[in-house]
Design an enzyme around this catalytic site. Structure first.
Site, mmCIF file in Angstrom:
data_model
loop_
_atom_site.group_PDB
_atom_site.id
_atom_site.type_symbol
_atom_site.label_atom_id
_atom_site.label_comp_id
_atom_site.label_asym_id
_atom_site.label_seq_id
_atom_site.Cartn_x
_atom_site.Cartn_y
_atom_site.Cartn_z
ATOM 1 N N LEU A 50 0.860 -1.174 0.000
ATOM 2 C CA LEU A 50 0.000 0.000 0.000
ATOM 3 C C LEU A 50 0.897 1.224 0.000
ATOM 4 C CD1 LEU A 50 -2.664 -0.947 2.726
ATOM 5 C CD2 LEU A 50 -2.883 -1.159 0.244
ATOM 6 N N ASP A 51 0.490 2.255 -0.726
ATOM 7 C CA ASP A 51 1.242 3.505 -0.686
ATOM 8 C C ASP A 51 1.369 3.973 0.757
ATOM 9 O OD1 ASP A 51 1.292 3.414 -3.431
ATOM 10 O OD2 ASP A 51 -0.274 4.928 -3.706
ATOM 11 N N LYS A 52 2.426 4.686 1.035
ATOM 12 C CA LYS A 52 2.683 5.174 2.390
ATOM 13 C C LYS A 52 1.498 5.956 2.939
ATOM 14 C CE LYS A 52 6.301 7.627 4.963
ATOM 15 N NZ LYS A 52 7.642 8.276 4.841
#
Length: 220
Positions: A50-52
């Site tokens: 998942l993106d940060k």
């Protein structure tokens, strides 16, 4: 870190926004995997990322064999992922399918390229229309980097709080990117189906509750 599911093969957590899924170039910055392994839950293998800036369901395998099996399911598009997204503007149709090829453009940015891009598809469904914004369920069919963010931006409905693909002057008023990985469905190595859902983060709910105070005009 909230544990959503765990057995001998898998560890599924509710990732908070603002922390990377795996270690970044700077080893001093925390990551979900490093924190879990420091708690004695390692070694673990990341199945997807998942993106940060994104919160929600994040799946880790506890062995190389399970990692290979889950990677196979992702590659063969056997995994069903559901996201919750708040986008700018009132989305017209009740749902739709965005099919636009994507590629990297440098500096970590992705974009649509009808000639050199890789085939990419994202489904969406309207949950609620708010004043100037729309709450969506989003179902990525493929798994390109930043796919949901770029696809929604490409149809004129960037995700609220997206400082990379939205207007910074408007979206910096949001405390986070309004994208949450809500649910993941796949098969355990035994073949038994599994669905894991992550409660919506308090920071996400707070924005929805205070949305009328956060509205601004989005250029274009």
């Amino acid at each position: 870190m909230e544990i959503l599911f765990e057995n001998d093969d898998l560890l599924v957590v509710n990732k908070p926004e603002g922390i990377a899924s795996i270690p970044e170039r700077d080893p001093s910055r925390p990551s979900v995997r490093a924190l879990l392994e420091a708690q004695g839950r390692g070694p673990i293998y990341v199945v997807h990322r998942l993106d940060k800036e994104v919160s929600g369901v994040l799946v880790f395998a506890k062995s190389a064999a399970v990692h290979r099996e889950l990677n196979r399911q992702f590659e063969e598009r056997l995994v069903r992922k559901t996201y919750l997204a708040l986008v700018h503007g009132e989305v017209g149709p009740e749902g739709g399918l965005i099919e636009r090829p994507l590629r990297a453009f440098g500096s970590g940015r992705m974009g649509v390229d009808d000639i050199r891009g890789k085939p990419s598809a994202t489904e969406y469904r309207v949950l609620e229309r708010l004043r100037g914004y729309t709450l969506l369920n989003v179902f990525p069919v493929t798994g390109r980097r930043h796919q949901i963010r770029v696809h929604l931006y490409s149809i004129g409905h960037p995700i609220a709080g997206d400082l990379r693909y939205g207007d910074r002057a408007v979206f910096r008023q949001f405390p986070r990117l309004m994208l949450h990985a809500q649910r993941v469905e796949f098969a355990l190595p035994s073949g038994e189906p599994l669905a894991v859902e992550a409660p919506v983060a308090a920071s996400f709910r707070a924005v929805l509750e205070n949305l009328p105070e956060r509205l601004g005009d989005y250029p274009g």
